[in-house]
Motif scaffolding. Sequence first.
Motif, PDB file in Angstrom:
ATOM      1  N   PRO A 159      39.055  34.343  52.311  1.00  0.00           N
ATOM      2  CA  PRO A 159      38.551  35.517  53.036  1.00  0.00           C
ATOM      3  C   PRO A 159      39.702  36.366  53.580  1.00  0.00           C
ATOM      4  O   PRO A 159      40.740  35.831  54.003  1.00  0.00           O
ATOM      5  N   PRO A 160      39.558  37.692  53.575  1.00  0.00           N
ATOM      6  CA  PRO A 160      40.646  38.564  54.064  1.00  0.00           C
ATOM      7  C   PRO A 160      41.068  38.260  55.490  1.00  0.00           C
ATOM      8  O   PRO A 160      42.257  38.374  55.825  1.00  0.00           O
ATOM      9  N   GLU A 161      40.114  37.858  56.341  1.00  0.00           N
ATOM     10  CA  GLU A 161      40.466  37.590  57.739  1.00  0.00           C
ATOM     11  C   GLU A 161      41.280  36.308  57.899  1.00  0.00           C
ATOM     12  O   GLU A 161      41.823  36.047  58.979  1.00  0.00           O
ATOM     13  N   ARG A 162      41.372  35.510  56.840  1.00  0.00           N
ATOM     14  CA  ARG A 162      42.154  34.277  56.890  1.00  0.00           C
ATOM     15  C   ARG A 162      43.530  34.440  56.243  1.00  0.00           C
ATOM     16  O   ARG A 162      44.235  33.452  56.038  1.00  0.00           O
ATOM     17  N   ILE A 163      43.883  35.668  55.945  1.00  0.00           N
ATOM     18  CA  ILE A 163      45.164  35.936  55.279  1.00  0.00           C
ATOM     19  C   ILE A 163      46.057  36.759  56.203  1.00  0.00           C
ATOM     20  O   ILE A 163      45.630  37.782  56.753  1.00  0.00           O
ATOM     21  N   VAL A 164      47.280  36.309  56.376  1.00  0.00           N
ATOM     22  CA  VAL A 164      48.304  37.052  57.117  1.00  0.00           C
ATOM     23  C   VAL A 164      49.386  37.473  56.121  1.00  0.00           C
ATOM     24  O   VAL A 164      49.792  36.674  55.268  1.00  0.00           O
ATOM     25  N   VAL A 165      49.831  38.723  56.233  1.00  0.00           N
ATOM     26  CA  VAL A 165      50.776  39.273  55.258  1.00  0.00           C
ATOM     27  C   VAL A 165      52.133  39.515  55.919  1.00  0.00           C
ATOM     28  O   VAL A 165      52.221  40.183  56.949  1.00  0.00           O
ATOM     29  N   ASP A 166      53.160  38.960  55.304  1.00  0.00           N
ATOM     30  CA  ASP A 166      54.551  39.239  55.700  1.00  0.00           C
ATOM     31  C   ASP A 166      55.144  40.172  54.652  1.00  0.00           C
ATOM     32  O   ASP A 166      55.309  39.788  53.492  1.00  0.00           O
ATOM     33  N   ARG A 167      55.471  41.392  55.049  1.00  0.00           N
ATOM     34  CA  ARG A 167      55.993  42.403  54.123  1.00  0.00           C
ATOM     35  C   ARG A 167      57.494  42.645  54.289  1.00  0.00           C
ATOM     36  O   ARG A 167      58.011  43.651  53.810  1.00  0.00           O
TER      37      ARG A 167
END
Length: 259
Positions: A159-167
Motif C-alpha cells: 500500500p502507498p501509505e506503507r512506503i517511505v521514499v528516500d530521494r
Amino acid sequence: MGWRLVPFGYDSQPSDSRTYESVPMQPTPQKTMPANPKDARDQSLLASAAAQPGHITGRLPCRSRRRRVLTWGVRLLAAVGLFFAVLLFTPLLDVTYLKFDRQGELEKSDYILVLGGEPYRVLEAAELWKEGYAPTVVVSNHDEAAEEMRQMAIHWGVPPERIVVDRLSWTTADHPRGIRQATTLDPATARCIVVTNFMHMARSQAVFEKAGYRRLIFREPRWTRVKRAPQAIKSRLRVLPEVIYECAAWVEYWARGWV
C-alpha cells in the motif's frame, strides 16, 4: 713505428750545411669498428645525438626507450593474465566470492530497506512485507529512480501509505544518511531488513555500521540466491567482473573513509 728527418739548427747554419735529426713518428690511431652492425648503428646514433645542441649526456636513443616500454608492457600483460588465470582456475575466486555473503536469519523488524538497483530487490521487499516481516518499506534511490521503485512496490502489492521514499541517495555511501532523513528511525535501536544483491551486501553492511546502524539483517532476492560459489567456467567468467568491481569499490570506500 716510422722515422722522419727534421732539420736541426735551421736558423744558425747555411742551407747547404744543414744537419738532420731522426725523430720517431707517432703511429696514426686506428678506428676500431664494432663487430656487431647493430652496435655500430647505436654508436652512430649516440654520436649524432651528442653533436646536437641541448644534448644530455647518457640519454638513451629513442629506439632503446621504445624497447624498454614494450618490455614492461609485455610484463604487465603477462601479470594481468596470470592474475585472471589464478582467479578462474583456483579456489581464490570461491573464497573471495563467499566473503561477500552477509545473509542472516529473518525475524520481525521495524523497516524493510530497499537499496536502489535491480527491480528484483523491490519485488523481494514486497514479498517480505506480505509475509509480515515489517510494517514499512523504505525505497532508497535518487530523484526519478526512487519514484520508479515506489511505483514498483505499489504494483507488487505494498500500500502507498506503507512506503517511505528516500530521494537523496546516489551511491551506497548515501543510503544510511538518506534513509535516516526520510524516516524517524533510530539507527541504534531500529531493526531493519536490508534488501540488496549478494555482491553488494558486505560493503552495504560496512557503510551502515559506520553510520551507527546496529540491528541489520541482510537479504538478497530469493530468485537470485546462491548457496556456494559458481563452479562452471562460464559461470565463473560471469561472476569475475563483479568480484573485481566490488574489490575496487572496497578500495575506494576505504580510501575515502566511508567504511
